[in-house]
Design an enzyme around this catalytic site. Sequence first.
Site, short mmCIF file in Angstrom:
data_model
loop_
_atom_site.label_atom_id
_atom_site.label_comp_id
_atom_site.label_asym_id
_atom_site.label_seq_id
_atom_site.Cartn_x
_atom_site.Cartn_y
_atom_site.Cartn_z
N ASN A 222 -6.23 -9.91 1.30
CA ASN A 222 -5.69 -10.01 -0.04
C ASN A 222 -5.76 -11.42 -0.61
O ASN A 222 -5.74 -11.62 -1.82
CB ASN A 222 -4.24 -9.53 -0.04
CG ASN A 222 -4.13 -8.10 -0.52
OD1 ASN A 222 -4.54 -7.78 -1.63
ND2 ASN A 222 -3.59 -7.24 0.32
N CYS B 101 5.22 -5.67 0.74
CA CYS B 101 3.91 -5.24 1.23
C CYS B 101 2.93 -5.76 0.20
O CYS B 101 2.91 -6.96 -0.05
CB CYS B 101 3.86 -3.73 1.41
SG CYS B 101 4.55 -2.80 0.04
N SER B 102 2.14 -4.92 -0.43
CA SER B 102 1.28 -5.42 -1.49
C SER B 102 2.04 -5.39 -2.81
O SER B 102 2.43 -6.41 -3.34
CB SER B 102 0.00 -4.59 -1.57
OG SER B 102 -0.72 -4.70 -0.36
N GLY C 240 4.86 -3.63 -3.15
CA GLY C 240 6.29 -3.54 -2.87
C GLY C 240 6.91 -2.25 -3.35
O GLY C 240 8.10 -2.22 -3.65
N TRP C 241 6.12 -1.18 -3.45
CA TRP C 241 6.74 0.08 -3.87
C TRP C 241 6.47 1.23 -2.90
O TRP C 241 6.93 2.34 -3.13
CB TRP C 241 6.37 0.43 -5.30
CG TRP C 241 4.89 0.43 -5.62
CD1 TRP C 241 3.89 0.84 -4.82
CD2 TRP C 241 4.29 0.01 -6.85
NE1 TRP C 241 2.69 0.71 -5.46
CE2 TRP C 241 2.91 0.21 -6.72
CE3 TRP C 241 4.79 -0.50 -8.07
CZ2 TRP C 241 2.01 -0.11 -7.75
CZ3 TRP C 241 3.89 -0.79 -9.09
CH2 TRP C 241 2.51 -0.61 -8.92
N ASP C 242 5.70 1.01 -1.85
CA ASP C 242 5.48 2.08 -0.88
C ASP C 242 6.08 1.73 0.48
O ASP C 242 7.16 2.17 0.81
CB ASP C 242 3.99 2.37 -0.72
CG ASP C 242 3.40 2.96 -1.99
OD1 ASP C 242 4.07 3.82 -2.57
OD2 ASP C 242 2.29 2.56 -2.39
N ARG D 23 1.74 9.27 -6.43
CA ARG D 23 1.69 9.56 -5.00
C ARG D 23 1.70 11.05 -4.72
O ARG D 23 1.13 11.51 -3.74
CB ARG D 23 2.88 8.91 -4.29
CG ARG D 23 2.89 7.39 -4.30
CD ARG D 23 1.77 6.81 -3.45
NE ARG D 23 1.73 5.36 -3.62
CZ ARG D 23 0.87 4.74 -4.42
NH1 ARG D 23 -0.03 5.44 -5.09
NH2 ARG D 23 0.90 3.42 -4.55
#
Lengths: 549, 651
Positions: free
Chosen positions: B242, B330-331, B333-335, B376
């Site tokens: 990233n 995380c990337s 921040g929602w999963d 999702r």
Amino acid sequence: MEFAELIKTPRADNVVLHRPFHRSVEGTLCLTGHHLIFSSRRHDNSEELWLLHSNIDSVEKRFVGCSGTIIIKCKDLRIIQLDIPGMEECLNIASSIEALSTLDSVTLMYPFFYRPMFEVVEDGWCSFLLEEQFESLCSMTNEWRVSYVNEDFCVCPSYPAAVIVPRSVDDDALRKVAQFRHGGRFPVLSYYHKKNGRVMMRSSQPLTGTNGRRCKEDEKLVNATLRTGGRGFVIDTRPLHVAQQARAKGGGFEQEIHYPQWRRIHKCIERFNILQESFIKLVEACNDQSHNMDRWLSKLEASNWLTHIKELLTAACLAAQCIDREGASVLVHGSEGTDSTLQVTSLAQIILDPSCRTIRGFESLVVREWLQAGHPFQQRCAQAAYSNSKQKWEAPVFLLFLECVWQIHRQFPCSFEFNEQFLIMLFEHAYASQFGTFLGNNENERAKLKLPQKTMSLWSWVNTPDELKRFQNPLFEANSLVIWPSVAPQSLQLWEGVFLRWNRPSQFLEEAEAERHKIVQYNKELQAKVNALRRQLAELEAQQDEENP
Amino acid sequence: VENVRLLDRFSSRRAVLGTLYLTATHVIFVENGSETRKETWVLHSQISSVEKQATTATGCPLLIRCKNFQVIQLVIPQERDCHDIYISLIRLARPVKYEELYCFSFNPKLDKEEREQGWRLVDLSEEYNRMGVPNNYWQISDVNRDYGVCDSYPTEVYVPKSATAHIIVGSSKFRSRRRFPALSYYCKGNNASICRSSQPLSGFSARCLEDEQMLQAIRKANAGSDFIYVVDTRPKLNAMANRAAGKGYENEDNYSNIKFQFIGIENIHVMRNSLQKMLEVCELKSPSMSDFLWGLENSGWLKHIKAIMDAGIFIAKAVAEEGVSVLVHCSDGWDRTAQVCSVASLLLDPYYRTMKGFMVLIEKDWVSFGHKFNHRYGNLDGDPKEISPVIDQFIECVWQLMEQFPCAFEFNERFLIHIQHHIYSCQFGNFLCNSQKERRELKIQERTYSLWAHLWKNRADYLNPLYRSDHSQTQGTLHPQIASCNFLYKFWSGMYNRFEKGLHPRQSVTDYLMAVKEETQQLEEELEVLQERLANLQKSQSGDNKVKTKQQERSKHCGLYTSNNSLANTPQEYSNDLKSFPSRSPSQGDEEDSALILTQDNLKSSDPDLSANSDQESGVEDLSCRSPSGGGCLPSEDSGKDSDEAVFLAG
């Protein structure tokens, strides 16, 4: 022989005991003729360990400097570690344990020395007599009789003195049939299905050999279990090619031309070393402490243990299905008729017969279909999964049976009077016990050893009210029906209670079990109170009615 | 369409003839002939894929896979009909506008007041108060009041008191999608907290003073510790990749007093494929034990579940045992961040293990913080690469914990399964859209109903009988055994083979104990009545008319018992196993066995809406419940060979 000769160091101090999920404890180690005893010498006895030598499967020694470590692996699959100061003491203790845990003579085993501390309410050696069983059979049918042809164990050394056979077949015929069956194990009654009068018989393989020998008496005996025009299934627990190979060694299977009313079905239930290896691999996988999920699943798969469970359950369902659904009689055998045969006949009864799902009924089943039927417990359970010595007779045949019962229990948690602990207890006692029940390989040997006179029966202990309480399933509601388990892989699970017993935290599961007990117990108490009050009220009201008519 | 055959997944012999109806919201199959006229209802929004297979002599097969793991196989006589149905289903299963979804037409006959009350059941500001904020260290920030800073965040966000608006805005500019660090859980006992954000836009060397100040503010809000953990839930390699795109992770040198930690949870694409592989294993016709275990291992599913749990356990330990605050990202921040924060909260706080608390937890960590439910779970037609079972994994983590701690949760497995069902069903408005902002724009609360109120109304169905609020397992932090715990993770057949009832235990311990408890309660009541009566009788020698009424009362009670006992008693139907056997014998299907009742099916589930997916419905027997027993129990029917022997040998 004196045990003292084998015990060079009977006692060692400052020994440290390590167990998984327990704090390490320091204490004193003592060796007696039959036990390894460790005590921390605290007042509450909570940190005391008594281990039967016969429960010990293997002993490993390690030395660091001048202190040694002994790792003891038990037949109940637990592993403990003892750190012993002093090289010599450690060596002495290790060699004593090795010697004492592998005694040759049965009569030196603990059951011959054990004196019970409980009051015997009922002598277990007399609890499950064949005659009683026959009596209840007579109330349903008169087509059967008890034969004492094997009274002196000459006709079939692995059969009990009395067996149940068709009334129409006399003892002379039985003797001839015995000649035609491996080890003399002629077909006998295993189970009578009350609902439709069909039966399950068991035997060993017929000795047809390569030239297709036949035996008229055998054909007559087998057919005598069919009603007119009835059909039957022979469930051979070996795959067809194995059965065919057996002919070369004098064995074989029932040829259709000679048994026209019977259809043969071959199943594939593994035996002996294949099972033992599977057992060893599974236990190894369960003791693997690495944190890799993939490895765990592939090791579980590679052990093949659950495959054996699935095969076995499927065969038992099949036998039950033939009887209950197809209305046919069934004859089960493999080669000797002492292992896979008994697994299938006993499991089929669990499925079909509600009485086998009670504590007493299950005990009776174990006595009938395993002990009296001549499953060679002593050979099969001589070693468990940790032993290095490779003898060829060990196999976890009985454990597989117990696990299958557990699998069915898991699917029908309210249909069994006993709980998981009961099954685990039987597993433990089959491998190492203070009781004589599982000693010897058949009734003949047990009679020679005079076990009923010289040792205590496991059932005498289990059936005392205090012990029974421990084995009761609080959720039990008598279910009079046939219970058909699912054998799909999704429905089968590893038996954690045995295989992960020592390496998983059990506190929370035990608490859950206690909670279940509590809920049911409280309900029962309330019910009793309410009933008492109702009675009291009814009496008072009746009194009043009398007073004021 | 008439004369459609519904096939049994496990046996081609067991097919039922019936009529297929397509409505605006459901696919309905009604069986011909039989007295009950069994019905199978499937919501269009549950359909995940429709597959038309090659036409055979008997007709045209159609395979419908559902998001709640139901699989339906139909054979339609006319190819043309089949094609029409196929085309319609493809269209109906992929709505393009929110207004097409079922929740906008679903009407449970509640008035406006009741609906509003339902939406008020879960109140997040109440929840933050319960946690103990705002307080001396934490406050509500209104910087996002019109979604001006971050459009996927809620309007009310809790931040450290020392973080000024300037710092927040500065920090947000340095974070992916401007998801700046915000409070997820505050531990009243020791002031440690869990905060969440997205990845920093650090690239190879970029820094941001405000972001560094933000993290310092989080640390300062917990006087008990001189550092914070920054947990990046991605595998290190992904995080490094990233950086090339100007994103990345925190450099320990730039931030004072942080300890940085990677926890390798794979991304949504890996998870999607993993689930796909596991479902293929579940769908195998009659798998051997090896096929199954090998397939399960190969899917990697349980490994991923364990990774999520491990992350949650790490954070819970840091907060509870070390008293150190944690920032999780995380990337975006929602999963993964949502998964990990909610698992950690669940471990830390017994409140989240109650029924109400669990609803609050999902509302807090998932709904309010902009988990992209629409993307999702594919509610509207969209990019298939966005679909991933993120919340399914969280729900499974909860189930795994329930297996380890049987007394710790107020709710039972059914509660989890029904929540999963409704995340996909679109019957309630809770999980619509991708963010709070979108939901407010759509006026969801005025136009749809809340799932939580619905579940709460039927809470008796979802209780765990072993739960007691005074039990040791319901106090404080849960400490799952992380050492040697591989074998603690098990395949969840109750979820992934949910509709294959024959695979599940035939008697439910939960239902049995609930029935016992219910009876206990009645006994308690009767005991009181009896004691009172007894006291009265003994005191006064009153007349007989009174006695009579009491007798009536008593008989009423007796009636209650019997009915109750019979519930407790119910054994089960070995679902249609009769049919699974080669039929020859006249004794087949005799009364005794077939009269059994399946406990689970019998279980009313007072839930008329779910019955849209017939298995929960009371009177209607579920079609799917019959499927696997044959394949499961006996292999015989799989072979159509001539002799009996061959039939049995097939196993």
